[in-house]
Design a protein around this motif. Sequence first.
Motif, PDB file in Angstrom:
ATOM      1  N   VAL A  13      -2.345   6.732   6.955  1.00  0.00           N
ATOM      2  CA  VAL A  13      -3.653   6.958   6.353  1.00  0.00           C
ATOM      3  C   VAL A  13      -4.563   7.514   7.451  1.00  0.00           C
ATOM      4  O   VAL A  13      -4.684   6.917   8.529  1.00  0.00           O
ATOM      5  CB  VAL A  13      -4.209   5.626   5.803  1.00  0.00           C
ATOM      6  N   LYS A  45      -2.664   3.268  -2.210  1.00  0.00           N
ATOM      7  CA  LYS A  45      -2.768   4.286  -1.156  1.00  0.00           C
ATOM      8  C   LYS A  45      -3.588   5.470  -1.662  1.00  0.00           C
ATOM      9  O   LYS A  45      -4.175   6.208  -0.869  1.00  0.00           O
ATOM     10  CB  LYS A  45      -1.363   4.741  -0.732  1.00  0.00           C
ATOM     11  N   HIS A  46      -3.600   5.647  -2.971  1.00  0.00           N
ATOM     12  CA  HIS A  46      -4.227   6.855  -3.523  1.00  0.00           C
ATOM     13  C   HIS A  46      -5.295   6.499  -4.546  1.00  0.00           C
ATOM     14  O   HIS A  46      -5.085   6.611  -5.747  1.00  0.00           O
ATOM     15  CB  HIS A  46      -3.160   7.769  -4.124  1.00  0.00           C
ATOM     16  N   THR A  89       4.365   5.295  -1.509  1.00  0.00           N
ATOM     17  CA  THR A  89       3.123   5.512  -2.247  1.00  0.00           C
ATOM     18  C   THR A  89       2.861   4.388  -3.248  1.00  0.00           C
ATOM     19  O   THR A  89       3.772   3.638  -3.620  1.00  0.00           O
ATOM     20  CB  THR A  89       3.158   6.879  -2.979  1.00  0.00           C
ATOM     21  N   VAL A 149       0.839  -1.205   0.000  1.00  0.00           N
ATOM     22  CA  VAL A 149       0.000   0.000   0.000  1.00  0.00           C
ATOM     23  C   VAL A 149       0.871   1.251   0.000  1.00  0.00           C
ATOM     24  O   VAL A 149       0.658   2.170  -0.782  1.00  0.00           O
ATOM     25  CB  VAL A 149      -0.992  -0.010   1.187  1.00  0.00           C
ATOM     26  N   GLN A 150       1.885   1.277   0.885  1.00  0.00           N
ATOM     27  CA  GLN A 150       2.770   2.438   0.828  1.00  0.00           C
ATOM     28  C   GLN A 150       4.197   2.033   0.417  1.00  0.00           C
ATOM     29  O   GLN A 150       5.138   2.752   0.674  1.00  0.00           O
ATOM     30  CB  GLN A 150       2.753   3.212   2.145  1.00  0.00           C
TER      31      GLN A 150
END
Length: 342
Positions: free
Chosen positions: A335, A165-166, A161, A120-121
């Motif tokens: 987050v 995550k986005h 990132t 995720v990151q």
Amino acid sequence: MSDPVLADLTTLRVGGPATRLLTATTTDELVAHVTDAWDDDEWLVLGGGSNVLVADDGFDGTVVLVRTTGIDHDADADGVTVRVAAGEPWDAFVASTVDNGWTGLEALSGIPGTVGAAPVQNIGAYGVELSDVLTRVEFLDAATGERAWVTAAELALGYRTSTLKHGRRGAVLTVEFRLGTATEAGVPVRYAQLAGSLGVELGSLVAPSTVRAEVLRLRGSKGMVLDADDPDTWSAGSFFTNPIVSRQFADTLPFEAPRWPAGDDVKLSAAWLIEQAGVHRGYAVPGSRAAISSKHTLALTNRGGATAAQVAELARYVQVTVLNRFGVSLVPEPVVVGDLLG
Ligand SMILES: Cc1cc2nc3c(=O)[nH]c(=O)nc-3n(C[C@H](O)[C@H](O)[C@H](O)COP(=O)(O)OP(=O)(O)OC[C@H]3O[C@@H](n4cnc5c(N)ncnc54)[C@H](O)[C@@H]3O)c2cc1C
């Protein structure tokens, strides 16, 4: 029965109740729970809760807790391909790779959380990022309802990132890695501080088990390994990413400000900026139970009894102080769940 409290499921130990908590212990259950949850207005997939800041009024929706298990692998002459269920604890998995003689993850020892959250990151530490060894993830996509393998390239993994995550909503079900197999010579040390503490040159080859042991020791000294008895570890790890700025802007900073190349830009040290702006280890806004770790400037910690609002207040204080002193906006790494940092 009272609503489950998210403070009990996060390493910052803050966060109010969730309306509903579903725990998945198998991948099929994870698929079923997430599919069921996305019929609700709000839903959140939660692993180890080590990279979230949840508001005090909690989460008005369904939290799906990922506790799936299972690891399998195929070895060939060049290395090993390993597939790991999302709920496996990250560091136990890393320990097993070192024990098995598989290389590539040893420098990522000691990071809390689950395997499924690691992409995720694009977790990273001591000169290594997950993207160095991640090949693909099995993903349940909330936009299409499809369960499919997604390649690392499609995840656009970068510094702390990824598309996960986005914006890309869904659940990572399985993570696949391509790892090396240990040679007698060892693995290269890719981080100056680690090389220094091992007493070797950068790039020297060292046994993976030695790298793991030294990384755990270094991380422990910074409060970066979870310890139930040490409030310096009641955090989300580094709270701010290292800012990336243009070369032109970097030239306006004091000569001694640490900086590293980042493509055409320059990466700065968030810890240095915070310290030099006058916010030191141990600092707490008066009356607050949230404080900067006494061991690491980048970790915002809960000294026991802190609220999410207090953590957010401390974060904003740090951001404003650094912005006023250096003109740099620090970006939070965790987050944020709820309306906290504006
Ligand atoms: C003491 C400490 C040290 C740390 N050190 C580092 C470090 O060195 N390097 C680093 O990169 N990070 C570090 N972290 C941050 C954190 O441990 C990592 O980001 C970790 O990967 C988070 O895993 P988790 O399971 O706890 O994720 P969670 O906090 O549960 O979730 C984080 C995010 O991922 C999403 N998510 C979780 N699981 C899934 C899934 N299966 N599918 C889809 N989305 C999912 C969540 O919805 C949330 O948005 C540290 C944290 C602490 C507390």
